[in-house]
Motif scaffolding. Structure first.
Motif, short mmCIF file in Angstrom:
data_model
loop_
_atom_site.label_atom_id
_atom_site.label_comp_id
_atom_site.label_asym_id
_atom_site.label_seq_id
_atom_site.Cartn_x
_atom_site.Cartn_y
_atom_site.Cartn_z
N THR A 1 0.83 -1.21 0.00
CA THR A 1 0.00 0.00 0.00
C THR A 1 0.86 1.27 0.00
O THR A 1 0.43 2.31 -0.47
N GLY A 2 2.09 1.17 0.50
CA GLY A 2 3.00 2.32 0.46
C GLY A 2 3.25 2.75 -0.98
O GLY A 2 3.34 3.95 -1.28
N TYR B 1 0.53 5.08 -2.10
CA TYR B 1 0.71 6.46 -1.60
C TYR B 1 1.84 7.14 -2.37
O TYR B 1 1.80 8.33 -2.67
N ARG B 2 2.85 6.37 -2.71
CA ARG B 2 3.98 6.93 -3.46
C ARG B 2 3.56 7.34 -4.87
O ARG B 2 3.99 8.38 -5.37
N ALA C 1 4.99 11.38 -0.13
CA ALA C 1 4.04 10.31 0.20
C ALA C 1 3.60 10.44 1.65
O ALA C 1 2.42 10.28 1.99
N SER C 2 4.53 10.78 2.51
CA SER C 2 4.22 10.93 3.93
C SER C 2 3.34 12.15 4.17
O SER C 2 2.41 12.12 5.00
N ALA D 1 -0.13 11.28 2.70
CA ALA D 1 -0.83 10.24 3.47
C ALA D 1 -1.58 10.82 4.67
O ALA D 1 -2.41 10.15 5.27
N ARG E 1 -6.44 9.35 1.71
CA ARG E 1 -6.66 8.11 2.47
C ARG E 1 -8.00 7.46 2.09
O ARG E 1 -8.08 6.25 1.93
N GLY F 1 1.56 -1.83 5.30
CA GLY F 1 1.34 -0.38 5.32
C GLY F 1 1.48 0.17 6.71
O GLY F 1 2.36 -0.23 7.48
N ARG F 2 0.59 1.14 7.04
CA ARG F 2 0.63 1.77 8.36
C ARG F 2 -0.68 1.61 9.12
O ARG F 2 -0.72 1.72 10.33
N ASP F 3 -1.77 1.37 8.36
CA ASP F 3 -3.11 1.35 8.96
C ASP F 3 -3.88 0.11 8.54
O ASP F 3 -5.11 0.12 8.53
N ILE F 4 -3.19 -0.93 8.15
CA ILE F 4 -3.89 -2.10 7.59
C ILE F 4 -4.66 -2.83 8.69
O ILE F 4 -5.85 -3.10 8.54
N ARG G 1 9.92 11.12 9.10
CA ARG G 1 8.78 10.43 8.48
C ARG G 1 7.96 9.68 9.54
O ARG G 1 6.74 9.75 9.56
N ASP H 1 4.07 10.18 10.38
CA ASP H 1 3.15 9.05 10.22
C ASP H 1 2.47 8.65 11.53
O ASP H 1 1.33 8.19 11.55
N ARG I 1 -0.05 12.05 12.92
CA ARG I 1 -1.10 12.71 12.12
C ARG I 1 -2.47 12.39 12.71
O ARG I 1 -2.62 11.40 13.44
O1 DC Z 1 5.91 2.07 3.28
P1 DC Z 1 6.37 3.24 2.42
O2 DC Z 1 7.63 3.89 2.91
O3 DC Z 1 6.45 2.89 0.97
O4 DC Z 1 5.18 4.31 2.58
C1 DC Z 1 5.24 5.60 2.02
C2 DC Z 1 4.44 6.58 2.89
O5 DC Z 1 3.04 6.30 2.78
C3 DC Z 1 4.78 6.55 4.37
O6 DC Z 1 5.37 7.76 4.80
C4 DC Z 1 3.49 6.37 5.09
C5 DC Z 1 2.42 6.31 4.05
N1 DC Z 1 1.55 5.13 4.17
C6 DC Z 1 0.41 5.27 4.93
O7 DC Z 1 0.17 6.30 5.53
N2 DC Z 1 -0.46 4.22 5.01
C7 DC Z 1 -0.20 3.05 4.39
N3 DC Z 1 -1.07 2.05 4.48
C8 DC Z 1 1.00 2.90 3.64
C9 DC Z 1 1.87 3.97 3.55
#
Ligand code: DC
Length: 220
Positions: A34-35, A38-39, A98-99, A102, A108, A128-131, A177, A181, A184
């Motif tokens: 999922t990153g 966002y990228r 991306a950060s 996001a 989102r 990811g970050r919120d899966i 970053r 993340d 927020r």
């Molecule tokens: O995992 P990554 O470094 O490729 O992610 C890039 C940015 O996207 C990271 O700063 C946080 C954001 N991100 C997010 O908020 N939620 C996700 N599910 C995946 C990534």
């Protein structure tokens, strides 16, 4: 059969994508990075000079973006409006944007909906970050993968090619970053209450993947 989704969350450089890819291959699941989504969105914003402080502009831009993922011979490719941007999204500028992107609600909302659609009815390993907290709160297996910021910076540093920034610069960027993340308002990075915490600082990717595979096996 009900899908057994594996959700892996954690900070930058914890090894999520390496491990998620290994696991997906081992278990014959679909890997969803999922990153990368966002990228790809971030690349669009950079190319179009979107004013990220202007929510209307961000929302409008989101409506013009179509992100798709494709698994080509085991390699995950990401497409932005039909263009393969996989090799363009790993730069420092895109990481930073991306950060920033996001943290924006329209971004989102769009990507979470897309991620849920991809996971519906099939077995996925999604990182990811919120899966575990937002995208797939019912995932059978939830992992919070972390490592010390020193180890994460060293791993990132080793991956970088010339011109190489200093290790201290890489560490400062990672910490900036992480801070954005985790703090927020929208879906900050946090460990879901039911996620298993794994600290990969002293582990090889193979060891981490084996531990998660064992957890997934028990969850079946
Ligand atoms: O995992 P990554 O470094 O490729 O992610 C890039 C940015 O996207 C990271 O700063 C946080 C954001 N991100 C997010 O908020 N939620 C996700 N599910 C995946 C990534």
């Amino acid at each position: 059969m009900q899908a057994v989704n594996i959700a892996i969350d954690g900070p930058a450089g914890a090894g999520k994508s390496t491990i998620a890819r290994m696991l997906a291959k081992k278990m014959n699941y679909l890997y969803v990075d999922t990153g990368a989504m966002y990228r790809a969105m971030a690349l669009y914003f950079l190319r179009n000079h979107t004013d990220m402080e202007n929510e209307d502009e961000v929302r409008k831009a989101c409506g013009q973006v179509d992100i798709t993922l494709e698994d080509r011979d085991g390699e995950l490719l990401v497409f932005l409006n039909g263009e393969n941007v996989s090799s363009l999204i790993r730069t420092k500028e895109v990481s930073r944007m991306a950060s920033v992107a996001a943290a924006k609600t329209p971004v989102r909302t769009k990507l979470v909906e897309l991620q849920r659609k991809i996971a519906a009815g099939r077995n996925v390993v999604m990182d990811g970050r919120d899966i575990g907290t937002v995208v797939l709160p019912d995932a059978k297996v939830k992992i919070y993968l972390t490592a010390s910021s020193q180890v994460r910076a060293e791993r990132r540093y080793r991956e970088l090619k010339d011109p190489k920034p200093s290790l201290a610069e890489v560490k400062a960027e990672i910490e900036e970053r992480d801070d954005r993340d985790m703090h927020r308002k929208n879906s900050p990075l946090r460990r879901a209450d039911d996620a298993v915490l794994i600290d990969s600082s002293e582990m090889t990717p193979g060891e981490v993947a084996a531990q998660i595979a064992a957890i997934a096996y028990e969850a079946h």
